[in-house]
Design a protein around this motif. Structure first.
Motif, PDB file in Angstrom:
ATOM      1  N   ASP A  34      -6.181  56.308   6.720  1.00 49.26           N
ATOM      2  CA  ASP A  34      -5.425  56.220   8.231  1.00 49.26           C
ATOM      3  C   ASP A  34      -6.013  57.215   8.903  1.00 49.26           C
ATOM      4  O   ASP A  34      -6.825  57.859   8.532  1.00 49.26           O
ATOM      5  CB  ASP A  34      -3.709  56.540   7.785  1.00 49.26           C
ATOM      6  N   GLY A  35      -5.281  57.734  10.098  1.00 50.67           N
ATOM      7  CA  GLY A  35      -5.994  58.377  11.121  1.00 50.67           C
ATOM      8  C   GLY A  35      -5.975  59.841  10.775  1.00 50.67           C
ATOM      9  O   GLY A  35      -6.755  60.642  11.264  1.00 50.67           O
ATOM     10  N   LYS A  36      -5.117  60.262   9.551  1.00 51.04           N
ATOM     11  CA  LYS A  36      -5.324  61.684   8.961  1.00 51.04           C
ATOM     12  C   LYS A  36      -6.154  61.798   7.832  1.00 51.04           C
ATOM     13  O   LYS A  36      -6.156  62.847   7.556  1.00 51.04           O
ATOM     14  CB  LYS A  36      -3.640  62.010   8.802  1.00 51.04           C
ATOM     15  N   GLY A  37      -6.850  60.539   7.633  1.00 52.89           N
ATOM     16  CA  GLY A  37      -7.759  60.756   6.266  1.00 52.89           C
ATOM     17  C   GLY A  37      -7.109  60.389   5.202  1.00 52.89           C
ATOM     18  O   GLY A  37      -7.634  60.613   4.104  1.00 52.89           O
ATOM     19  N   THR A  38      -5.779  60.090   5.152  1.00 48.73           N
ATOM     20  CA  THR A  38      -5.095  59.787   3.778  1.00 48.73           C
ATOM     21  C   THR A  38      -5.292  58.430   3.510  1.00 48.73           C
ATOM     22  O   THR A  38      -5.406  57.419   4.234  1.00 48.73           O
ATOM     23  CB  THR A  38      -3.567  60.000   4.018  1.00 48.73           C
TER      24      THR A  38
END
Length: 47
Positions: A34-38
């Motif tokens: 996702d956008g947070k790198g998760t």
């Protein structure tokens, strides 16, 4: 759908497993970061 709601990930992770319950005997999957790198759906992917 507006373009603000559409998320296209920069990175994806793919793989496959040999599995008896499918027509070809193989099961493929694609999950994404996702956008947070998760890594999304990581817990279901690991099991």
């Amino acid at each position: 759908m507006s373009t603000q709601q559409l998320f296209i990930p920069d990175w994806i992770k793919t793989g496959f497993q040999n599995r008896q319950g499918t027509y070809t005997g193989k099961f493929a999957y694609v999950i994404y970061f996702d956008g947070k790198g998760t890594l999304r759906k990581e817990t279901s992917w690991q099991s």
